[in-house]
Design a protein around this motif. Structure first.
Motif, mmCIF file in Angstrom:
data_model
loop_
_atom_site.group_PDB
_atom_site.id
_atom_site.type_symbol
_atom_site.label_atom_id
_atom_site.label_comp_id
_atom_site.label_asym_id
_atom_site.label_seq_id
_atom_site.Cartn_x
_atom_site.Cartn_y
_atom_site.Cartn_z
ATOM 1 N N SER A 19 0.835 -1.194 0.000
ATOM 2 C CA SER A 19 0.000 0.000 0.000
ATOM 3 C C SER A 19 0.871 1.246 0.000
ATOM 4 C CB SER A 19 -0.899 0.010 1.239
ATOM 5 O OG SER A 19 -0.131 0.300 2.391
ATOM 6 N N THR A 20 0.256 2.358 -0.320
ATOM 7 C CA THR A 20 0.973 3.628 -0.337
ATOM 8 C C THR A 20 1.495 3.966 1.050
ATOM 9 O OG1 THR A 20 -0.448 4.388 -2.108
ATOM 10 C CG2 THR A 20 0.766 6.075 -0.917
ATOM 11 N N VAL A 21 0.708 3.659 2.069
ATOM 12 C CA VAL A 21 1.137 3.941 3.437
ATOM 13 C C VAL A 21 2.424 3.181 3.753
ATOM 14 C CG1 VAL A 21 0.524 3.693 5.870
ATOM 15 C CG2 VAL A 21 -1.182 4.460 4.235
ATOM 16 N N GLU A 22 2.525 1.936 3.272
ATOM 17 C CA GLU A 22 3.721 1.139 3.521
ATOM 18 C C GLU A 22 4.941 1.710 2.807
ATOM 19 O OE1 GLU A 22 1.711 -3.271 3.988
ATOM 20 O OE2 GLU A 22 2.288 -2.558 2.008
ATOM 21 N N THR A 23 4.727 2.341 1.648
ATOM 22 C CA THR A 23 5.850 2.850 0.873
ATOM 23 C C THR A 23 6.181 4.297 1.198
ATOM 24 O OG1 THR A 23 4.462 3.560 -0.980
ATOM 25 C CG2 THR A 23 5.353 1.302 -1.043
ATOM 26 N N VAL A 30 2.010 8.673 -10.724
ATOM 27 C CA VAL A 30 2.820 7.846 -11.624
ATOM 28 C C VAL A 30 3.479 6.723 -10.834
ATOM 29 C CG1 VAL A 30 4.908 7.807 -13.052
ATOM 30 C CG2 VAL A 30 3.210 9.599 -13.378
ATOM 31 N N ARG A 31 4.038 7.040 -9.678
ATOM 32 C CA ARG A 31 4.699 6.018 -8.866
ATOM 33 C C ARG A 31 3.710 4.947 -8.424
ATOM 34 N NH1 ARG A 31 6.182 4.733 -3.578
ATOM 35 N NH2 ARG A 31 8.179 3.631 -3.557
ATOM 36 N N LEU A 32 2.535 5.356 -7.984
ATOM 37 C CA LEU A 32 1.525 4.403 -7.543
ATOM 38 C C LEU A 32 1.079 3.500 -8.695
ATOM 39 C CD1 LEU A 32 -0.159 3.665 -5.007
ATOM 40 C CD2 LEU A 32 -1.914 5.193 -5.896
ATOM 41 N N LEU A 33 0.857 4.081 -9.871
ATOM 42 C CA LEU A 33 0.463 3.290 -11.035
ATOM 43 C C LEU A 33 1.587 2.347 -11.470
ATOM 44 C CD1 LEU A 33 -1.435 6.038 -13.046
ATOM 45 C CD2 LEU A 33 -2.447 4.036 -11.935
ATOM 46 N N GLY A 76 1.382 -1.631 -11.663
ATOM 47 C CA GLY A 76 1.730 -2.328 -12.898
ATOM 48 C C GLY A 76 2.780 -3.401 -12.674
ATOM 49 N N ILE A 77 3.767 -3.119 -11.866
ATOM 50 C CA ILE A 77 4.804 -4.111 -11.553
ATOM 51 C C ILE A 77 4.176 -5.308 -10.838
ATOM 52 C CG2 ILE A 77 6.826 -4.579 -10.104
ATOM 53 C CD1 ILE A 77 7.776 -1.705 -10.771
ATOM 54 N N GLU A 78 3.283 -5.026 -9.918
ATOM 55 C CA GLU A 78 2.594 -6.098 -9.180
ATOM 56 C C GLU A 78 1.790 -6.979 -10.145
ATOM 57 O OE1 GLU A 78 -0.907 -6.021 -5.982
ATOM 58 O OE2 GLU A 78 0.904 -4.981 -5.320
ATOM 59 N N GLN A 79 1.053 -6.347 -11.058
ATOM 60 C CA GLN A 79 0.270 -7.100 -12.040
ATOM 61 C C GLN A 79 1.178 -7.889 -12.979
ATOM 62 O OE1 GLN A 79 -2.424 -4.474 -14.087
ATOM 63 N NE2 GLN A 79 -3.450 -3.868 -12.191
ATOM 64 N N ASN A 128 4.212 -9.075 -12.351
ATOM 65 C CA ASN A 128 4.774 -10.206 -11.608
ATOM 66 C C ASN A 128 3.746 -11.304 -11.387
ATOM 67 O OD1 ASN A 128 7.372 -9.167 -11.467
ATOM 68 N ND2 ASN A 128 6.975 -8.111 -9.546
ATOM 69 N N ALA A 129 2.498 -10.908 -11.134
ATOM 70 C CA ALA A 129 1.429 -11.894 -10.935
ATOM 71 C C ALA A 129 1.174 -12.669 -12.231
ATOM 72 C CB ALA A 129 0.151 -11.216 -10.468
ATOM 73 N N ALA A 130 1.194 -11.979 -13.350
ATOM 74 C CA ALA A 130 0.966 -12.630 -14.651
ATOM 75 C C ALA A 130 2.123 -13.583 -14.994
ATOM 76 C CB ALA A 130 0.797 -11.581 -15.746
ATOM 77 N N ARG A 131 3.330 -13.202 -14.643
ATOM 78 C CA ARG A 131 4.488 -14.051 -14.912
ATOM 79 C C ARG A 131 4.457 -15.309 -14.051
ATOM 80 N NH1 ARG A 131 9.953 -11.335 -14.238
ATOM 81 N NH2 ARG A 131 10.610 -13.412 -14.834
ATOM 82 N N ALA A 132 3.880 -15.219 -12.865
ATOM 83 C CA ALA A 132 3.845 -16.351 -11.939
ATOM 84 C C ALA A 132 2.837 -17.422 -12.371
ATOM 85 C CB ALA A 132 3.515 -15.870 -10.528
ATOM 86 N N GLU A 133 1.902 -17.029 -13.247
ATOM 87 C CA GLU A 133 0.865 -17.990 -13.680
ATOM 88 C C GLU A 133 1.415 -19.026 -14.626
ATOM 89 O OE1 GLU A 133 -2.290 -15.661 -15.314
ATOM 90 O OE2 GLU A 133 -2.817 -14.836 -13.378
#
Length: 68
Positions: free
Chosen positions: A2-6, A51-54, A58-61, A63-68
């Motif tokens: 989350s943004t709070v964590e970062t 931009v940073r949040l997006l 995007g990186i999370e998505q 990585n998730a797609a690569r893991a499938e």
């Protein structure tokens, strides 16, 4: 993540999230900038923060797609 964590230093008045020390430059179209600005305004964030949040989302998505 989350943004709070970062962004723990945000409450202390720091401009960037804790640990951020690298800049990235990119080119976007005027239409993309307009859309980005609308999203940032809706989210009550700066353009850079949006931009940073997006990017993190995007990186999370990616990585998730690569893991499938």
């Amino acid at each position: 993540m989350s943004t709070v964590e970062t962004m723990p230093g945000r409450a202390l008045g720091y401009r960037s999230p804790n640990g951020c020390s690298k800049q990235v430059m990119t080119q976007i179209t005027p239409e993309e900038q307009s859309e980005l600005d609308e999203i940032a305004t809706h989210e009550n964030r700066s353009r850079s923060a949006m931009v940073r949040l997006l990017m993190l989302s995007g990186i999370e998505q990616y990585n998730a797609a690569r893991a499938e």
